[in-house]
Design a protein around this motif. Structure first.
Motif, PDB file in Angstrom:
ATOM      1  N   LEU A  59       0.823  -1.210   0.000  1.00 55.24           N
ATOM      2  CA  LEU A  59       0.000   0.000   0.000  1.00 55.24           C
ATOM      3  C   LEU A  59       0.859   1.263   0.000  1.00 55.24           C
ATOM      4  CD1 LEU A  59      -2.898  -1.015   2.433  1.00 55.24           C
ATOM      5  CD2 LEU A  59      -2.942  -0.878  -0.058  1.00 55.24           C
ATOM      6  N   LYS A  60       2.038   1.201   0.633  1.00 57.05           N
ATOM      7  CA  LYS A  60       2.956   2.340   0.563  1.00 57.05           C
ATOM      8  C   LYS A  60       3.399   2.574  -0.876  1.00 57.05           C
ATOM      9  CE  LYS A  60       4.826   1.831   5.251  1.00 57.05           C
ATOM     10  NZ  LYS A  60       6.034   1.498   6.050  1.00 57.05           N
ATOM     11  N   SER A  61       3.684   1.469  -1.579  1.00 57.20           N
ATOM     12  CA  SER A  61       4.048   1.572  -2.992  1.00 57.20           C
ATOM     13  C   SER A  61       2.883   2.079  -3.820  1.00 57.20           C
ATOM     14  CB  SER A  61       4.514   0.215  -3.514  1.00 57.20           C
ATOM     15  OG  SER A  61       4.715   0.239  -4.912  1.00 57.20           O
ATOM     16  N   MET A  62       1.678   1.648  -3.443  1.00 58.67           N
ATOM     17  CA  MET A  62       0.475   2.041  -4.178  1.00 58.67           C
ATOM     18  C   MET A  62       0.224   3.542  -4.050  1.00 58.67           C
ATOM     19  SD  MET A  62      -3.238   0.208  -3.819  1.00 58.67           S
ATOM     20  CE  MET A  62      -4.649   0.732  -4.790  1.00 58.67           C
ATOM     21  N   GLU A  63       0.558   4.111  -2.893  1.00 63.34           N
ATOM     22  CA  GLU A  63       0.403   5.559  -2.716  1.00 63.34           C
ATOM     23  C   GLU A  63       1.297   6.342  -3.667  1.00 63.34           C
ATOM     24  OE1 GLU A  63      -0.907   6.834   1.735  1.00 63.34           O
ATOM     25  OE2 GLU A  63       1.122   6.025   1.534  1.00 63.34           O
ATOM     26  N   ASN A  64       2.441   5.768  -4.002  1.00 59.01           N
ATOM     27  CA  ASN A  64       3.400   6.442  -4.880  1.00 59.01           C
ATOM     28  C   ASN A  64       3.238   6.045  -6.338  1.00 59.01           C
ATOM     29  OD1 ASN A  64       4.689   7.740  -2.682  1.00 59.01           O
ATOM     30  ND2 ASN A  64       5.826   5.858  -2.231  1.00 59.01           N
ATOM     31  N   TYR A  65       2.241   5.218  -6.648  1.00 52.64           N
ATOM     32  CA  TYR A  65       1.994   4.803  -8.036  1.00 52.64           C
ATOM     33  C   TYR A  65       1.318   5.968  -8.761  1.00 52.64           C
ATOM     34  CZ  TYR A  65       0.136   2.002 -11.912  1.00 52.64           C
ATOM     35  OH  TYR A  65      -0.171   1.500 -13.157  1.00 52.64           O
ATOM     36  N   ILE A 133       0.057  -3.425  -8.802  1.00 55.59           N
ATOM     37  CA  ILE A 133       0.674  -4.708  -8.431  1.00 55.59           C
ATOM     38  C   ILE A 133       1.922  -4.963  -9.277  1.00 55.59           C
ATOM     39  CG2 ILE A 133       0.340  -7.212  -8.434  1.00 55.59           C
ATOM     40  CD1 ILE A 133      -2.612  -6.684  -7.774  1.00 55.59           C
ATOM     41  N   VAL A 134       1.810  -4.752 -10.585  1.00 52.12           N
ATOM     42  CA  VAL A 134       2.961  -4.942 -11.472  1.00 52.12           C
ATOM     43  C   VAL A 134       4.097  -4.009 -11.074  1.00 52.12           C
ATOM     44  CG1 VAL A 134       3.789  -4.672 -13.841  1.00 52.12           C
ATOM     45  CG2 VAL A 134       1.577  -5.775 -13.407  1.00 52.12           C
ATOM     46  N   ASN A 135       3.769  -2.753 -10.760  1.00 57.01           N
ATOM     47  CA  ASN A 135       4.780  -1.785 -10.350  1.00 57.01           C
ATOM     48  C   ASN A 135       5.486  -2.230  -9.075  1.00 57.01           C
ATOM     49  OD1 ASN A 135       5.923   1.050 -10.584  1.00 57.01           O
ATOM     50  ND2 ASN A 135       4.978   1.171  -8.549  1.00 57.01           N
TER      51      ASN A 135
END
Length: 359
Positions: A59-65, A133-135
Motif C-alpha cells: 500500500l505504501k508503494s500504491m500511494e506512490n503509483y 501490483i505490477v509496479n
C-alpha cells in the motif's frame, strides 16, 4: 454603408429573441459544469484500504503509483474495519496476504470491493490495481523488468476537465453559429418582413454578407463569455492565439451560413433553436467530442472525415495544448467547408427572395 446598416439592424434584433440568445450561451456552459466540475479531480481516485498504508509495504508503494506526469492514481484512506462498503462509501481494497516474491514465485492475495455500476469505472479500477501490483512486483524483483517508452499526442498530460472543456468550447461555437444564423432568418418570418425583401434596394449578396457578419459578431460575444468562464475554472489559455482566433471565426462562419440556410425553411424560432441544439450535439459527438473516433468503428470514422466538427476539435485542442495534429489539413477542410456553406446560403437566399418577389 449598406452592409453596416444591415449589421446594425441585425444586432438590434437580438432583443427580440433574448431567451434563445441566453439559452445559446447557457447550453454549452451546462455541459461544462455538468461534466468538468463533477470530474474536476482529474485521474485521482479515492479508495479505502484495510489495513492502512502504514501496515503494508504494498500500500505504501500504491500511494506512490502515479502517471508519467507525477499525478497519483489513488488517494488512499484507511478503513475502520474489513467490511464490504455500502452504496454511500468508496471502494475497498483488503490485503488478505501481502504480495511478495520468493525466487521465481510471486504470491499474495487481495480482495477488491468495487462499488460502482459504471462498466468503464470498474475497468479503470481493475487496470489501476493491476498496474499498481505490477509496479510493486517490479520493484521487488532484482532484474528482468520491462521498460515502456511512452510517446503521447500532446506535450504534457491534459487534465480531463480541461480537455473536455476545450471540446465543449467547439460545441458552443457550432451551436452559436447555427442558432444565430437561424434566428436571423426566422425573425424575418416572425416579423412578417419577408415580403419587404423584394422591395429593399440592397442586393441579396449584401444582405447575406451583412447577416453573416452580424451573426459572427453575436457569436463572438457569446464565445467570449464562455471563454472567460472556462478560463476562470481551468486557467487554460490558448498557446497559439492567432490560429485560435482564425479557427473560431471559420467555425462561426460555417455554421452561421448553415443556420441561415435552415432558417429559410423553418419559420418557428423554437423549432429552429431545438434543431440547432440537436444538430450541434450530433455533429460534436460525431466529431470526437467525447474522445477519439477510433473507438467507434469504421462508419463513425468515415462520417467523422466529412464532419467539420472533427477538424475544429483537433485544431482548437492544438491551439491550447500543442501536439501532433494535421494543422494544414484541418484548416484546409474548414476553409473548404466555409466556401461551400457560403455558396449554399448565397444560392438558397437568392432563390428564396426571388420566390418572394413572384408571390
Amino acid at each position: 454603408m449598406r452592409i453596416i446598416s444591415i449589421i446594425s439592424k441585425e444586432l438590434k434584433c437580438v432583443k427580440e429573441d433574448i431567451s434563445f440568445n441566453l439559452a445559446t450561451l447557457i447550453s454549452p456552459l451546462l455541459f461544462l459544469l455538468a461534466f468538468s466540475l463533477m470530474l474536476s479531480s482529474g485521474i485521482l481516485i479515492p479508495v479505502q484500504t484495510y489495513p492502512g498504508s502504514d501496515s503494508s509495504d504494498f500500500l505504501k508503494s500504491m500511494e506512490n503509483y502515479h502517471a508519467p506526469d507525477g499525478t497519483a492514481y489513488f488517494e488512499l484512506h484507511t478503513a475502520a474495519e474489513k467490511v464490504p462498503p455500502t452504496n454511500a462509501e468508496s471502494n475497498l481494497i483488503v490485503i488478505e496476504q501481502e504480495p511478495s516474491v520468493n525466487g521465481d514465485l510471486i504470491t499474495g492475495e487481495i480482495t477488491h470491493y468495487i462499488n460502482d455500476v459504471n462498466e468503464n469505472m470498474t475497468k479503470n479500477f481493475r487496470n489501476r490495481l493491476s498496474g499498481a501490483i505490477v509496479n510493486y512486483v517490479e520493484d521487488l524483483r532484482p532484474s528482468g523488468n520491462v521498460t515502456v517508452n511512452e510517446i503521447t499526442m500532446y506535450e504534457q498530460d491534459i487534465p480531463w476537465d480541461t480537455g473536455f472543456g476545450v471540446s465543449v468550447l467547439v460545441f458552443g461555437l457550432m451551436l452559436s453559429g447555427l442558432v444565430f444564423g437561424m434566428l436571423s432568418i426566422t425573425s424575418e418570418w416572425g416579423n412578417h418582413t419577408t415580403q419587404l425583401l423584394k422591395l429593399t434596394p440592397y442586393s441579396s449578396k449584401a444582405i447575406v454578407i451583412g447577416k453573416i457578419i452580424a451573426n459572427v459578431i453575436k457569436c463572438c460575444v457569446s464565445g467570449i463569455a464562455f471563454f472567460a468562464i472556462f478560463f476562470m475554472i481551468s486557467r487554460a489559455f490558448p498557446v497559439h492565439l492567432i490560429f485560435f482566433i482564425i479557427s473560431i471565426l471559420l467555425v462561426y462562419g460555417i455554421f452561421a451560413c448553415l443556420g441561415m440556410c435552415l432558417g429559410i425553411f423553418i419559420k418557428s424560432s423554437l423549432t429552429a433553436f431545438l434543431l440547432s441544439l440537436v444538430s450541434a450535439l450530433v455533429l460534436w459527438v460525431g466529431g470526437g467530442g467525447f474522445g477519439p473516433l477510433s473507438y467507434y468503428g469504421d462508419i463513425a470514422n468515415f462520417l467523422g472525415k466529412i464532419n467539420p466538427a472533427t477538424y475544429a476539435i483537433d485544431i482548437v485542442r492544438w491551439c491550447y495544448f500543442n501536439g501532433n495534429t494535421q494543422l494544414a489539413g484541418g484548416f484546409t477542410i474548414l476553409g473548404i467547408a466555409f466556401i461551400v456553406a457560403l455558396f449554399l446560403i448565397f444560392t438558397i437566399f437568392t432563390r428564396w427572395t426571388r420566390r418572394e418577389e413572384a408571390m
